[in-house]
Design a protein around this motif. Sequence first.
Motif, short mmCIF file in Angstrom:
data_model
loop_
_atom_site.label_atom_id
_atom_site.label_comp_id
_atom_site.label_asym_id
_atom_site.label_seq_id
_atom_site.Cartn_x
_atom_site.Cartn_y
_atom_site.Cartn_z
N ASN A 192 70.61 51.45 42.45
CA ASN A 192 69.99 52.39 42.08
C ASN A 192 70.09 52.05 40.21
O ASN A 192 71.05 51.64 39.63
CB ASN A 192 70.08 53.27 41.92
N PHE A 193 68.81 51.24 39.24
CA PHE A 193 68.76 51.97 38.57
C PHE A 193 69.70 52.46 37.92
O PHE A 193 70.40 51.98 36.87
CB PHE A 193 67.26 51.61 37.75
N LEU A 194 69.66 53.52 37.38
CA LEU A 194 70.81 54.45 36.73
C LEU A 194 72.29 53.79 37.11
O LEU A 194 72.62 53.66 35.58
CB LEU A 194 70.52 55.83 37.55
N ASP A 195 72.81 53.53 38.22
CA ASP A 195 73.38 52.99 38.56
C ASP A 195 74.26 51.88 37.93
O ASP A 195 75.04 52.23 37.20
CB ASP A 195 73.87 52.92 40.02
N PHE A 196 73.17 50.77 37.63
CA PHE A 196 73.51 49.99 37.11
C PHE A 196 73.94 50.33 35.34
O PHE A 196 74.90 49.58 34.43
CB PHE A 196 72.18 48.94 37.29
N GLN A 197 72.68 51.17 34.68
CA GLN A 197 73.11 51.55 33.34
C GLN A 197 74.35 52.23 33.49
O GLN A 197 75.24 51.68 32.35
CB GLN A 197 72.21 52.63 33.48
#
Lengths: 305, 521
Positions: B68-73
């Motif tokens: 998930n993008f937010l996990d990476f962020q």
Amino acid sequence: MSSLQQREAAGGPQRELAVGASAHRRSKAQLLRALWISKSGRAGLILVSLVVLGALVSVAGLSPHNPQAQSTSQVLKGPSLNHLLGTDQFGRDIFSLILEAMGVSLEIACIATLIAGVLGTLGGIAAGYLGGFASTVILRAADVIFAIPAILLALAIVAALGPGIMNSALAIGIGYIPIFVRVVRAPVLSLRSADFVGAARVLGFSRSRVLLHHILPNVYGVVAVQVSLALAWGILAEASLSFLGLGPPPPTASLGEMVYSATSLSGIAWWTLAGPSAAIVLAVLGFNLLGDGFRDATDPRTRRS
Amino acid sequence: MKRLWKGPSRPIVGISCSIAAAIAAGAIASAASASTGAARAAKSKSSPVFVVANTSSVQKLDPDVVTNFLDFQALGLIYDTLVQFNNKLQVTPDLATSWKFSDHNRVLTFQLRKGVKFDDGTTFTSADVVASLQRAENPKVADASASFLASMKRVVPVGQYAVKLELSRPDTSVLDGLTSINFAMLSKKAIAAGTLSKKPDGTGPYKFVSWSPNNSFTVAANPAYWGHKPSIQKIEIKTIASEQSIASALEAHTVQLGLLTEPQVADHLPKSFKVQKVLDLSYRALMLQDKTGPLANLDNRLALECAISRQQVVASAVLGQGQAVGPVPLGPYKSSPISAVCPTQNLAKARSYLKLAGDPGGFSFTAMTSTDLDPTSAAQATTVQADLARVGIHMTIQNLAGNSYIQDWLKGDFQAAFAENGADPDPYVMYGRYFGAGANLAVPAGYSSPALQKLLLKSDQATTPAALKAANAAVSRYLTANAVWDWLFDSYDYAVFPSTLHGFQLPPNRQLQSLKFATIS
């Protein structure tokens, strides 16, 4: 000659039915007149007629534009003669979409009201007339449904069954059954001991005949008021479910979904929000006023005043 | 003159109409005031917590498995990688201070940074690098980017502060792959303890504080950080249901940084807010499971590809602020044309493909979306649905909550999915993990073919610019000629914040690491 023999000589139950039907027709005409005389009823009748007419226009394919036709060149255009309520982010005509969505809303509200009305009225009559254990069971079941907030119950049912027109209608209808039960039971309790009901029993009429021919016609006014209010609730609940993403899935048009989609666009295209919001308000207002009018028309005290 | 109606004469009318009006006004209210979630986002303007808001929520804490993008962020604030991308997408040092390819690109040696400590107090050494990369290539861990390490034969320490990656074939793209948080440098001790999925332990500018699933994720400045010491002491990444509510929360000063994707929201905030608009390093695609059902038929998939108007999707989903793209959305190997079969919508061709497939009347399938993860996905799906209906293809839209979507996506439990996938300037890095030999995301990719694997390998092994260009063009051509998926568009990301925030720059890969340089005046 006994009274029963005299009745049979005069034409028997068939004649009684005919007389009853004639009386019913007369009362309907009177009801409509009384409805028109009531300010609320007249306003409601006009608004509801407009809503129904709009939905019929869409069903008949007479909308000014194909509601599902998308156009890159028409994205977010403001109200104009060509697009009375402007266009949405897909370039679709909002007025035509509202007409289609109104049809869907009415369909769901009508099915929901039919479910709630039939089950609730029968339940209310049974609870009021039979009394005893049957009444206890019916009323406790209604209490259980009452205990859960109606919109939460509808959400749970749709979440379990999946989105769709029938499922939405079922979810909304179930939540409204207890209201019909309670509203119908009250007059039935007093009707049960009315002279004409006692007379029907003495004449040997079957229980179902007493219920359907003597009790039911006398709760007609109460049911009519509730039907109108249930339709308003149905439209509102359908819009709420759609707003939360649990209404009929696209491409089925839905007022609640239109309002939801417009929330992020309201800053740059107010008309995307104004149209569907106004449609919901007018439809709900119309059915509520109509219900109010029904009450004015059927309540002897109001009629006297 | 007699008025038709004076107003509600019964309380029920007033109440019901109020509720009706409330439904309508609810939407307006959401534009005027923050949602309940937004209102709770932070206590006051003077709160020491710096609140970052997004519609998505942090799903997992183990950096190796996140997708998930937010996990990476979020995890990018806690973990460091060996190398990282700068704003120009060039590979730059992070925990590796330098690197060198040798033996005809079969050996890659990293010199490691000294004086780096994990949050648990242990010192970062080559043993941690070895443990991290070995964990990443372990099939049981299911690292989301494990395919990037497919060419790695072994990783060996060279003293305490250097490691050597021995590759089975010449492979320079491994360097790009190592920029991913999926290859974050983990503490050997934490790996052994098995605590990474519960308590992140990194070397980054921030330390993990707390995680409330579907709600918030909080980090605090790491006093032992080896680099620039952060000025912002505490960051909370908050989930707020809609971007309109995030905008309202920004105006209410309960959120200090909004991460948005909808231009209609970002572009219409008061002028006192700064808006950074970045063409993001990702692409939107309609991913297809090509192995069963009507989508197993190539002609049906080609009909799909020809029926979709990407321009219409861009116009409706992001109000024209994006660009229709092919499989490689940006960089030197950008796909041209967008599609080998139908560069623009061609309904006649779509119908002829349906006839060839034996489905002249069209077919039906279901596509999943998640507006939690990508607020524009509902609009994408509505547009595609209308396009497909014109040739008789009936697409049912199923909108799922973010976590359900990710679960189904990872299991390949869908027929089609509107997805936003991370991109990379190197096509092999982008698609090797989906379609390459031993691809770790082969299940959600839903398509595999030896021919495509061969093309990807050729792309990975190409060394000269001309060979790279030819190989990558062949990959793009293959993907669209076989309508493996339908590539839709690339759009902008928006970082919106008050003008009092300085030093923050949203890069194309959306990482938030520059918050360590940010200050609030």
